[in-house]
Design a protein around this motif. Structure first.
Motif, PDB file in Angstrom:
ATOM      1  N   VAL A 195      -1.553   0.653   0.658  1.00 14.11           N
ATOM      2  CA  VAL A 195      -1.548  -0.519   1.589  1.00 14.11           C
ATOM      3  C   VAL A 195      -2.886  -0.834   2.352  1.00 14.11           C
ATOM      4  CG1 VAL A 195      -0.837  -2.973   1.963  1.00 14.11           C
ATOM      5  CG2 VAL A 195       0.422  -1.734   0.096  1.00 14.11           C
ATOM      6  N   SER A 196      -2.553   0.607   3.049  1.00 10.47           N
ATOM      7  CA  SER A 196      -3.770   0.036   4.153  1.00 10.47           C
ATOM      8  C   SER A 196      -6.054   0.411   4.180  1.00 10.47           C
ATOM      9  CB  SER A 196      -4.099   1.849   5.138  1.00 10.47           C
ATOM     10  OG  SER A 196      -4.427   2.243   4.845  1.00 10.47           O
ATOM     11  N   GLY A 197      -5.717  -0.005   2.414  1.00  9.19           N
ATOM     12  CA  GLY A 197      -6.632  -0.267   2.221  1.00  9.19           C
ATOM     13  C   GLY A 197      -7.597  -1.607   1.650  1.00  9.19           C
ATOM     14  N   ASN A 198      -5.980  -2.724   1.531  1.00  9.66           N
ATOM     15  CA  ASN A 198      -6.248  -3.485   2.079  1.00  9.66           C
ATOM     16  C   ASN A 198      -6.971  -4.647   2.883  1.00  9.66           C
ATOM     17  OD1 ASN A 198      -5.178  -6.799   2.870  1.00  9.66           O
ATOM     18  ND2 ASN A 198      -4.555  -6.857   0.532  1.00  9.66           N
ATOM     19  N   GLY A 258       3.686  -2.043  -1.031  1.00  7.86           N
ATOM     20  CA  GLY A 258       3.256  -2.114  -2.224  1.00  7.86           C
ATOM     21  C   GLY A 258       3.741  -2.885  -2.727  1.00  7.86           C
ATOM     22  N   GLU A 259       4.955  -2.576  -3.316  1.00  5.26           N
ATOM     23  CA  GLU A 259       5.911  -3.133  -4.363  1.00  5.26           C
ATOM     24  C   GLU A 259       5.273  -4.921  -4.818  1.00  5.26           C
ATOM     25  OE1 GLU A 259       9.568  -0.025  -4.649  1.00  5.26           O
ATOM     26  OE2 GLU A 259       9.560  -1.147  -3.173  1.00  5.26           O
ATOM     27  N   ALA A 260       5.467  -5.301  -3.012  1.00  3.89           N
ATOM     28  CA  ALA A 260       5.403  -7.155  -2.823  1.00  3.89           C
ATOM     29  C   ALA A 260       4.037  -7.375  -3.337  1.00  3.89           C
ATOM     30  CB  ALA A 260       5.819  -7.400  -1.881  1.00  3.89           C
ATOM     31  N   PHE A 261       3.187  -6.512  -3.444  1.00 10.34           N
ATOM     32  CA  PHE A 261       1.606  -6.696  -4.007  1.00 10.34           C
ATOM     33  C   PHE A 261       1.459  -6.503  -5.859  1.00 10.34           C
ATOM     34  CE2 PHE A 261       0.205  -5.989   0.040  1.00 10.34           C
ATOM     35  CZ  PHE A 261      -1.047  -7.169   0.179  1.00 10.34           C
ATOM     36  N   GLY A 290       2.943   2.396  -2.288  1.00  9.54           N
ATOM     37  CA  GLY A 290       3.563   1.648  -3.175  1.00  9.54           C
ATOM     38  C   GLY A 290       4.843   1.403  -3.216  1.00  9.54           C
ATOM     39  N   GLY A 291       5.604   2.763  -2.309  1.00  5.29           N
ATOM     40  CA  GLY A 291       7.178   2.627  -2.818  1.00  5.29           C
ATOM     41  C   GLY A 291       7.650   2.714  -1.333  1.00  5.29           C
ATOM     42  N   HIS A 292       6.823   3.013   0.279  1.00  8.25           N
ATOM     43  CA  HIS A 292       7.004   3.578   1.116  1.00  8.25           C
ATOM     44  C   HIS A 292       6.610   2.067   2.534  1.00  8.25           C
ATOM     45  CE1 HIS A 292       8.618   7.163   0.156  1.00  8.25           C
ATOM     46  NE2 HIS A 292       7.373   7.293  -0.837  1.00  8.25           N
ATOM     47  N   THR A 293       7.328   1.439   3.094  1.00  7.03           N
ATOM     48  CA  THR A 293       6.724   0.800   4.416  1.00  7.03           C
ATOM     49  C   THR A 293       7.512   1.053   6.227  1.00  7.03           C
ATOM     50  OG1 THR A 293       6.552  -1.144   3.395  1.00  7.03           O
ATOM     51  CG2 THR A 293       6.402  -1.449   5.405  1.00  7.03           C
ATOM     52  N   HIS A 294       7.041   2.022   6.138  1.00  2.00           N
ATOM     53  CA  HIS A 294       7.791   2.713   7.313  1.00  2.00           C
ATOM     54  C   HIS A 294       7.167   2.772   8.497  1.00  2.00           C
ATOM     55  CE1 HIS A 294       9.969   4.662   4.259  1.00  2.00           C
ATOM     56  NE2 HIS A 294      10.329   5.297   4.469  1.00  2.00           N
ATOM     57  N   LEU A 295       7.722   2.571   9.924  1.00  4.88           N
ATOM     58  CA  LEU A 295       7.162   2.890  10.997  1.00  4.88           C
ATOM     59  C   LEU A 295       8.023   3.736  12.181  1.00  4.88           C
ATOM     60  CD1 LEU A 295       6.875  -1.209  12.664  1.00  4.88           C
ATOM     61  CD2 LEU A 295       5.081   1.006  12.456  1.00  4.88           C
ATOM     62  N   TYR A 296       6.412   5.443  12.307  1.00  8.11           N
ATOM     63  CA  TYR A 296       7.125   6.247  12.755  1.00  8.11           C
ATOM     64  C   TYR A 296       6.422   6.294  14.431  1.00  8.11           C
ATOM     65  CZ  TYR A 296       8.562   8.009   8.162  1.00  8.11           C
ATOM     66  OH  TYR A 296       9.414   8.180   7.439  1.00  8.11           O
TER      67      TYR A 296
END
Length: 352
Positions: free
Chosen positions: A285-288, A177-180, A151-157
């Motif tokens: 969001v990985s559940g989409n 998640g916020e965009a969704f 919901g609040g995070h889009t990060h690549l590690y």
């Protein structure tokens, strides 16, 4: 709040641990066995509390956590088949999240740790999401790229062999998640928005209504979704109500496609740039459903090992906090009784 320090003689001896998660609108508890397997995972959702407001109300979330946390913890212990005396440690989400919600979980965890004379470890909520990739796939390899989308995070590690995390890129504005959620709100789909938009999009044509995909500069691993939300708003303003009802599923499908295709493109760009051959995708969001399909297709095409947690470990849960806490305890990380919650908290071992 308990202000005493953890007694110096309290160290961790490997055994079952109880974890608590109260970072947002789920009150959760889980027990992990000595070998790291999940013995119980209880989640009490607050969707009914927040649905009428179209989003999470922090004060109401805190109150609901207070009402449910003891009940949820007891249920997790009952399901595990263990007694309180069998536990070897307590793990809890220390941040990031809603300040009041985090405090409820932290104070209850401190109380348990103190009364049971057990070590306490506070972990990052992001660290928990990352750890969820190994709950069902304990042999998933390192190093790997991890895409955290919630919901609040889009990060690549890049998660290294020594389990440290290197930030490769994140969103410049809104998280996926916020965009969704915002898209679902504009389409009148209710709360929680992400799953509702996913369901509607499954009945639409993703190619019927095109949306812009933010690319930023070439090779960038950063994200931007604010322009996409604006594009949806403009399409809705240009559509009359009668036409909207006909086109709503196609709008949802096109909007969703613009989000998930960017996530997939950036994740596999990170794979190519780092030279690793494993990708984990975690967070709500990985559940989409569409994201999972595209990830599986691309992973098979490129010969990349892929780990996506089962749906019940994608959304907020305490099993992932227990897994992260177990690793922290193995490393000797303990949290004192006077530790505070942190609204922003990076995964342990984070480096730029």
């Amino acid at each position: 709040m308990i202000q005493q320090a953890v007694p110096h003689h309290v160290s961790w001896s490997e055994g079952p641990i109880l974890a608590l998660e109260t970072s947002c609108d789920e009150t959760a508890a889980s027990v992990l066995a000595t070998d790291g397997s999940v013995l119980s995972s209880i989640v009490s959702s607050q969707h009914a509390v927040h649905q009428q407001f179209g989003g999470v109300v922090p004060e109401l979330a805190s109150r609901a956590h207070i009402q449910m946390i003891e009940q949820v913890a007891i249920a997790a212990m009952d399901d595990s088949g263990l007694t309180w005396k069998d536990l070897s440690g307590i793990a809890v989400t220390q941040g990031p999240g809603l300040a009041g919600a985090l405090i409820v979980g932290m104070n209850y965890a401190k109380t348990l740790a103190y009364s049971l004379n057990l070590p306490l470890v506070g972990v990052s909520h992001l660290e928990g999401h990352i750890a969820s990739a190994w709950l069902q796939h304990p042999q998933f390899p390192l190093p790997c790229v991890v895409l955290v989308v919630s919901g609040g995070h889009t990060h690549l590690y890049r998660k290294n062999q020594d389990r440290t995390c290197q930030l490769l890129g994140c969103t410049r504005d809104d998280a996926a998640g916020e965009a969704f959620d915002k898209g679902a709100q504009m389409l009148g789909l209710g709360f929680p928005g992400g799953p509702a938009l996913d369901r509607l999009a499954q009945t639409g044509n993703p190619r019927a209504m095109r949306f812009p995909k933010s690319s930023l500069k070439k090779g960038s691993l950063e994200f931007s979704f604010s322009g996409l939300k604006t594009a949806l708003l403009y399409k809705l303003q240009a559509t009359d109500q009668e036409s909207l009802e006909i086109k709503k599923a196609d709008l949802a499908a096109g909007y969703q496609e613009a989000i998930v295709s960017v996530l997939v493109d950036k994740a596999f760009s990170a794979i190519r740039q780092t030279g690793v051959n494993a990708l984990a995708v975690v967070g709500g969001v990985s559940g989409n459903s569409r994201l999972r399909v595209l990830l599986q297709q691309q992973a098979e095409t490129e010969g990349i090992q892929l780990s996506i947690p089962p749906l019940h470990y994608c959304t907020d849960n305490a099993a992932m906090i227990a897994a992260a806490g177990r690793e922290a305890l193995k490393e000797g990380r303990l949290t004192s009784m006077d530790a505070e919650t942190l609204a922003t908290l990076e995964p342990a071992g984070f480096c730029k």
